[in-house]
Design a protein around this motif. Structure first.
Motif, short mmCIF file in Angstrom:
data_model
loop_
_atom_site.label_atom_id
_atom_site.label_comp_id
_atom_site.label_asym_id
_atom_site.label_seq_id
_atom_site.Cartn_x
_atom_site.Cartn_y
_atom_site.Cartn_z
N SER A 11 47.03 38.63 35.36
CA SER A 11 48.17 39.38 36.03
C SER A 11 47.45 40.73 36.53
O SER A 11 48.32 41.70 37.05
N LYS A 12 46.14 40.72 36.46
CA LYS A 12 45.45 41.93 37.07
C LYS A 12 46.20 43.60 36.49
O LYS A 12 46.35 44.32 37.21
N GLU A 13 46.21 43.45 35.11
CA GLU A 13 46.73 44.48 34.58
C GLU A 13 45.89 44.86 33.35
O GLU A 13 44.95 44.17 32.82
N ILE A 14 45.91 46.10 33.00
CA ILE A 14 45.01 46.66 31.83
C ILE A 14 46.09 46.78 30.73
O ILE A 14 47.19 47.36 30.50
N SER A 60 52.63 60.37 25.93
CA SER A 60 53.96 60.38 26.50
C SER A 60 53.93 60.76 28.03
O SER A 60 54.93 60.91 28.84
N GLN A 61 52.46 60.80 28.82
CA GLN A 61 52.72 61.07 30.33
C GLN A 61 51.82 59.86 30.66
O GLN A 61 50.95 59.41 30.16
N ALA A 62 52.11 59.77 32.04
CA ALA A 62 51.22 58.87 32.73
C ALA A 62 49.92 59.41 33.27
O ALA A 62 49.84 60.52 33.60
N PRO A 63 48.83 58.31 33.11
CA PRO A 63 47.67 58.77 33.28
C PRO A 63 47.55 58.88 34.88
O PRO A 63 48.44 58.49 35.47
N GLN A 64 46.71 59.83 35.62
CA GLN A 64 46.36 59.80 36.86
C GLN A 64 45.14 59.57 37.34
O GLN A 64 44.03 59.65 36.62
N THR A 65 44.84 59.20 38.50
CA THR A 65 43.56 58.75 39.03
C THR A 65 42.77 60.17 39.30
O THR A 65 43.11 60.87 40.03
N ILE A 84 34.11 52.27 41.64
CA ILE A 84 34.30 52.78 40.18
C ILE A 84 35.64 53.44 40.28
O ILE A 84 35.54 54.49 41.20
N HIS A 85 36.42 53.42 39.43
CA HIS A 85 37.67 54.26 39.32
C HIS A 85 37.72 54.82 37.81
O HIS A 85 37.33 54.13 36.98
N VAL A 86 37.85 56.06 37.73
CA VAL A 86 38.02 56.94 36.43
C VAL A 86 39.65 57.48 36.34
O VAL A 86 40.29 57.85 37.39
N TYR A 87 40.25 57.14 35.50
CA TYR A 87 41.70 57.27 34.91
C TYR A 87 41.68 58.37 33.96
O TYR A 87 41.20 57.97 32.75
N LEU A 88 42.40 59.51 34.22
CA LEU A 88 42.28 60.63 32.99
C LEU A 88 43.38 60.43 31.95
O LEU A 88 44.61 59.98 32.39
N VAL A 127 51.83 51.25 29.64
CA VAL A 127 50.80 51.91 30.52
C VAL A 127 51.26 51.96 31.82
O VAL A 127 51.79 51.40 32.51
N THR A 128 50.92 53.38 32.31
CA THR A 128 51.70 53.91 33.64
C THR A 128 50.26 54.53 34.25
O THR A 128 49.60 55.23 33.46
N GLY A 129 50.20 54.43 35.48
CA GLY A 129 49.17 55.25 36.28
C GLY A 129 47.71 54.24 36.63
O GLY A 129 47.17 54.77 37.10
N ILE A 130 47.77 53.18 35.77
CA ILE A 130 46.72 52.32 36.27
C ILE A 130 47.00 51.03 36.93
O ILE A 130 47.84 50.35 36.29
N LYS A 131 46.59 50.84 38.16
CA LYS A 131 46.84 49.67 38.72
C LYS A 131 45.50 48.88 39.17
O LYS A 131 44.63 49.66 39.93
N LEU A 132 45.24 48.05 38.74
CA LEU A 132 43.75 47.01 39.04
C LEU A 132 43.93 46.77 40.31
O LEU A 132 44.82 46.17 41.22
#
Length: 239
Positions: A159-162, A231-236, A222-226, A178-183
């Protein structure tokens, strides 16, 4: 080091932890050999290890490829656990008139090895059908929701998901949204967990291979997600 001359042990993942309670590290490895379950080693003395895998598949899975792993105190404060991913295919050589085929013949899974008892115990965490014949190829751990207990994150090939599973410190897990991370569509090497911005929260790092053939564009990354909290979506943060 252990004598590996007669052992089918090879792979790209290895995790170290305290599985037997002595002062020396133990480890769980991966394999590239189908039905190569000899992947778990515990220390017997300084710089000496013995295999703790079994031949019946109760501790480490038979008829499987074992991939990514992590180690940590997921179920006990006194002893580390090992958590690993694997893929298993129902053997085509088995006569279905003797042993009927299962409803799903290609299974990927994530299991936990508990070492608090006299013998290691393998406990299922998650299972899914794997038409692509691949287990989770990246796995990391950290306290993502800030409750003081270790959680795990892993990448699902199909599914290409984390997937993030929140631990309760007693060996139980629940799936988080999980929101904000898209593989990306490129194959990924692995994931790492680290506090890259010094805010005290674990962030997620994903490494990708270059896609296409050897003469294709070198588009590995290489992608880094904070981590922005439960309760909040991570951002790239970096790409």
């Amino acid at each position: 080091m252990p004598d590996l001359k007669n052992r089918e042990v090879a792979g790209d993942w290895i995790s170290a932890g305290d599985f037997n309670g002595d002062p020396y590290p133990d480890f769980i490895a991966a394999n590239i050999f189908y039905n190569g379950p000899d992947i778990l080693y515990v220390s017997s003395a300084k710089e000496k290890w013995v295999s703790a895998s079994d031949e019946l598949g109760e501790i480490t899975p038979l008829l499987a490829y074992v991939r990514a792993s992590v180690a940590g105190k997921f179920g006990s404060k006194k002893r580390d656990d090992a958590i690993f991913s694997y893929y298993r295919q129902w053997p085509a050589a088995i006569d279905p008139s003797i042993v009927p085929k299962p409803p799903v013949e290609d299974i990927a899974g994530v299991d936990r090895l508990d070492f608090t008892g006299k013998e290691p115990k393998r406990i299922p965490i998650m299972r899914w059908a794997s038409a692509a014949h691949n287990p989770a190829s990246g796995m990391g751990s950290g306290d993502f929701d800030g409750d003081g207990n270790l959680d795990i994150a892993f990448t699902m090939f199909e599914s290409k998901e984390i997937v993030v599973l929140l631990g309760d410190g007693k060996g139980n897990f629940k799936k988080a949204e999980v929101t904000g991370i898209k593989l990306d569509p490129n194959p990924f090497y692995d994931i790492r967990v680290a506090d890259v911005n010094g805010d005290g929260r674990p962030d997620v790092i994903i490494g990708y291979e270059a896609g296409g053939s050897t003469i294709a564009k070198r588009d590995g990354s290489i992608h880094v997600y904070l981590n922005q909290g439960a309760s909040q979506a991570p951002q790239t943060a970096a790409r």
